[in-house]
Motif scaffolding. Structure first.
Motif, PDB file in Angstrom:
ATOM      1  N   ASN A 444      51.909  29.633  34.293  1.00  0.00           N
ATOM      2  CA  ASN A 444      51.638  31.028  34.640  1.00  0.00           C
ATOM      3  C   ASN A 444      51.435  31.223  36.147  1.00  0.00           C
ATOM      4  N   LEU A 473      51.149  36.194  35.047  1.00  0.00           N
ATOM      5  CA  LEU A 473      51.216  37.394  34.220  1.00  0.00           C
ATOM      6  C   LEU A 473      49.879  37.753  33.595  1.00  0.00           C
ATOM      7  N   GLY A 474      48.858  36.919  33.817  1.00  0.00           N
ATOM      8  CA  GLY A 474      47.585  37.140  33.154  1.00  0.00           C
ATOM      9  C   GLY A 474      47.579  36.538  31.763  1.00  0.00           C
ATOM     10  N   SER A 476      46.813  37.885  28.681  1.00  0.00           N
ATOM     11  CA  SER A 476      47.389  38.661  27.582  1.00  0.00           C
ATOM     12  C   SER A 476      48.910  38.623  27.602  1.00  0.00           C
ATOM     13  N   VAL A 477      49.504  39.031  28.711  1.00  0.00           N
ATOM     14  CA  VAL A 477      50.961  39.102  28.798  1.00  0.00           C
ATOM     15  C   VAL A 477      51.570  37.701  28.763  1.00  0.00           C
ATOM     16  N   PRO A 586      48.611  44.389  26.404  1.00  0.00           N
ATOM     17  CA  PRO A 586      48.779  44.141  27.847  1.00  0.00           C
ATOM     18  C   PRO A 586      47.768  44.874  28.710  1.00  0.00           C
ATOM     19  N   THR A 589      45.090  42.890  30.688  1.00  0.00           N
ATOM     20  CA  THR A 589      45.465  41.975  31.765  1.00  0.00           C
ATOM     21  C   THR A 589      44.486  42.140  32.932  1.00  0.00           C
ATOM     22  N   PRO A 590      44.104  41.061  33.610  1.00  0.00           N
ATOM     23  CA  PRO A 590      44.532  39.679  33.423  1.00  0.00           C
ATOM     24  C   PRO A 590      43.816  38.971  32.285  1.00  0.00           C
ATOM     25  N   GLY A 591      42.721  39.524  31.804  1.00  0.00           N
ATOM     26  CA  GLY A 591      41.979  38.921  30.713  1.00  0.00           C
ATOM     27  C   GLY A 591      40.617  39.566  30.582  1.00  0.00           C
ATOM     28  N   GLU A 594      40.414  40.730  25.502  1.00  0.00           N
ATOM     29  CA  GLU A 594      41.674  40.821  24.772  1.00  0.00           C
ATOM     30  C   GLU A 594      41.570  40.171  23.397  1.00  0.00           C
ATOM     31  N   HIS A 638      37.575  46.928  30.644  1.00  0.00           N
ATOM     32  CA  HIS A 638      38.167  46.570  29.355  1.00  0.00           C
ATOM     33  C   HIS A 638      37.281  46.997  28.193  1.00  0.00           C
TER      34      HIS A 638
END
Length: 744
Positions: A444, A473-474, A476-477, A586, A589-591, A594, A638
């Motif tokens: 990643n 992409l973090g 999740s993605v 998504p 993101t980045p986390g 999730e 989030h």
């Protein structure tokens, strides 16, 4: 320089000061930040007074005014009394640790913002600059070296800390910021799990007695790692090069200004370590004007090092084998390779019989679980004839056409931290049946050399799917993209890269998943988590956690606990449930959170979530997010998404609070036993996490909950009865054996 003034400490013995005395004027001349202060016992002052050029430029501190040597010596002697068996402890063993403790303790005497420590056998080749011109930030200088025991000790005195970058903080000097060193010492002293009051007592007590003679602590690695994880924006990293083998090629008595000028092209400093001497075959090489005109110091040393069979090698970042240089082994392997161990390392050779017997018991009850048991017994069996017999049983079930079991696709996001990734893969290859999983590693966007290592490793391991992505992409993605590569017939097993999978952990998670078609996902227990999945054990080293896992991951009468959400660090998701959920949202993101959201999506599709108590997986924890400054902001952003999406705050209603955990623990203190029959109602139960834990611990209890929030109640776990109001309970509150409320 830069208007900053501080002292530079040189901790040294009078004998070593005498040996290098002729070079100290050059050392003092090249360190222009303030006085050079020699820390030693009696005698060094008189040695220094013999050199006129040092007058007014050097100071002396009696080491006993910082920490008395005899105090440290006495503690180490006590710790090693079984090994010493009446013999005297060599003062050199204590000296290794003592000189480091002096450098640390000086922080409480220092009145300046910084102080530098410098090895007394190292001489600068040019003026030392410790601050970046553009930003004014101080430098942390790096080299290529790895000593495993340093990190073993660090992990004990500062739980959760470990190697964070490929290079080493061990150079011949370090610029300490006084307040950070004080903070480090205070954090060590707060560790109540280690005996002692003072930081140095805790460090000594943290090292196994048989490892004390192995130089098992580094103040440089510890401080550097502490900065990297807690104060990463304070310093700038810089590669530092010193000619550590200098004493093998240059004589202290004859090295000249010309030599230093030449060396300064590629080296910041040169060391004259005790015991080094210019051998006949090394004479007239590096100090030869002819060679100095033809070659750079780097070229000369690289050529010389081709003949080295052992000892320290100076390497540069552009060296292809830099990551492997100067690595020593210990409890942790820093090998650039993944080397699986014996799968029966912590298991009895007859362990397979347990799983074969369990398969026999289950074949008429749950054919999927029976198949998994035979599969595991086959894997753990070393006897060829026995293995063939078990294989026939397994194949017989498969041929019936009634077995519907997927393999697991282990999805690992790789982002920096090569070491953790290597150990994670190593644990999978050691402890997981290769017939039961496919390894998928999604790179990643690492920036620390992990990508290069993984690319090479992937070329050598066709059985694994390695996906090299150039950008981060973090979480999740990145996971979603990785899952796009999965073929049919695989359940999805999200696994953090800072984990180690002990024996039978994946097996028991699969057993839980296939215990019922109603179960959509399974989570493991771990040492690093909230109360919902925490198995509260503490050991000194990661390998001990792996060993514990092997003893925990065994048949249990009642291993599964239904809960309202699972932690994504190790989460096995049924393929159908994954397809319905669509993976991670998504927007997270980045986390952060999730996994809460995915849990709710799986629950919303009608599946149950369970925690598998006989699947323990070691988790270092927070290796990516510990370096971020915006963690609290991410969490809040989030959390708002969660509330907007589901109508309630899952971080409040779908989690065990501290008060709820305390209430559960008090049940045992009140005398309740596992098989007791009693009734309990929890008013304001949220999604029922506390009641789920009570149902797990006391399966005969009648468990009821009251939750007025309709959105929350919709996600209440299925094993308990939850109503909207007290009036809807089957009996009056006074008739329940236990009434819990206002627990938060």
């Amino acid at each position: 320089m830069n208007g900053i003034s501080f002292r530079t400490l040189i901790v040294i013995t009078p004998k070593d000061a005498e040996r290098l005395l002729g070079l100290y004027p050059r050392l003092v001349e090249n360190i222009k930040y303030g006085p050079v202060c020699f820390v030693s016992g009696e005698g060094v002052g008189q040695v220094l007074d013999r050199v006129p050029e040092l007058q007014g430029k050097v100071e002396w501190i009696n080491e006993s005014d910082i920490i008395p040597f005899d105090d440290v010596h006495a503690l180490i002697k006590k710790r090693m009394e079984h090994i010493l068996a009446g013999r005297e402890l060599p003062r050199g063993v204590t000296g290794w640790y003592y000189q480091q403790f002096l450098k640390m303790q000086y922080a409480f005497m220092c009145e300046d913002e910084y102080y530098m420590v410098w090895d007394g056998d190292t001489i600068p080749c040019k003026v030392v600059n410790m601050f970046q011109e553009e930003s004014g930030k101080p430098y942390l200088d790096m080299k290529h070296e790895y000593h495993a025991e340093y990190f073993e000790t660090m992990g004990r005195i500062l739980p959760g800390f470990g190697k964070v970058i490929e290079r080493s903080f061990v150079s011949e000097h370090m610029l300490f910021r006084t307040d950070i060193m004080r903070s480090l010492i205070q954090d060590i002293e707060k560790n109540e799990a280690i005996p002692g009051t003072k930081f140095w007592e805790k460090i000594i007590n943290a090292i196994p007695e048989e490892k004390i003679q192995d130089s098992s602590f580094s103040e440089f690695e510890t401080y550097g790692t502490y900065v990297a994880l807690r104060f990463q924006s304070v310093y700038k990293l810089r590669e530092w090069h010193s000619f550590r083998q200098g004493g093998n090629f240059f004589s202290i008595d004859t090295i000249s200004d010309r030599d230093f000028t030449w060396l300064s092209k590629d080296f910041d400093a040169i060391s004259f370590e005790k015991g080094h001497e210019v051998r006949e075959d090394n004479a007239n090489l590096f100090d030869n004007p002819y060679y100095q005109e033809k070659l750079t110091p780097k070229q000369m040393l690289q050529a010389a090092q081709m003949e080295y069979k052992e000892g320290y090698k100076e390497v540069w970042a552009d060296d292809p084998n830099a990551a492997k240089a100067n690595t020593t082994s210990g409890g942790f392997s820093m090998s650039a390779d993944v080397v699986p161990e014996d799968r029966l390392k912590y298991l009895d050779k007859n362990t397979y019989m347990i799983y074969e017997k369990l398969g026999d018991d289950l074949k008429d009850k749950n054919i999927n679980q029976a198949f998994l048991c035979y599969e595991n017994a086959e894997y753990l069996c070393d006897d060829t004839a026995e293995k063939e017999r078990i294989t026939r049983k397994k194949d017989g079930l498969k041929e019936s056409g009634n077995v519907a079991v997927n393999k697991a696709a282990i999805i690992i996001l790789s982002y920096n931290n090569t070491y953790y990734l290597q150990r994670c893969i190593e644990s999978i290859y050691t402890n997981c049946n290769p017939e039961t999983y496919m390894l998928v590693v999604f790179e990643n966007g690492s920036k620390d050399g992990t990508r290069e290592w993984l690319a090479q490793w992937g070329n050598d391991h066709d059985e694994a799917l390695v996906i090299l992505n150039e950008e981060n992409l973090g979480f999740s993605v990145g996971n979603n993209v990785a899952c796009d590569y999965l073929p049919e017939g695989y359940d999805v097993f999200y696994l953090n890269n800072d984990t180690r999978v002990p024996a039978n952990a994946l097996f028991w998670m699969r057993m839980a998943l296939y215990s019922s078609e109603e179960i959509g996902a399974v989570g493991a227990v771990q040492n690093y988590s909230e109360g919902d999945q925490l198995l509260n054990v503490r050991f000194d080293a990661p390998e001990q956690y792996v060993e514990f896992g092997a003893s925990n991951n065994v048949p249990m009468d009642n291993p599964m606990e239904e809960q309202s959400k699972l932690c994504g660090f190790a989460m096995l998701v049924r393929r159908e449930a994954y397809e319905k959920s669509g993976g991670f949202d998504p927007r997270f993101t980045p986390g952060y959170l999730e996994d809460d959201d995915l849990s709710l999506k799986i629950r919303d599709d009608g599946y149950k979530l369970v925690v598998c108590h006989n699947s323990y997986i070691y988790h270092v924890g927070s290796q990516s997010f510990i370096k971020r400054h915006d963690v609290r902001q991410l969490f809040e952003e989030h959390r708002k998404i969660l509330i907007s999406k589901w109508g309630f705050d899952a971080t409040r209603y779908a989690v065990l609070s501290e008060n709820e955990l305390k209430y559960i623990n008090e049940l045992e203190e009140k005398g309740y036993k596992k098989d007791d029959h009693f009734s309990i109602v929890h008013i304001g139960c949220g999604c029922g996490n506390m009641l789920g834990r009570i149902h797990f611990m006391y399966p005969n209890a009648d468990v009821y909950g009251v939750e007025e929030n309709d959105d929350v109640r919709r996600f209440a776990i299925s094993c308990i009865k939850v109503v909207k109001s007290v009036e809807q309970l089957p009996m009056e509150l006074g008739k329940f054996d236990l009434v819990a409320q206002n627990l938060g």
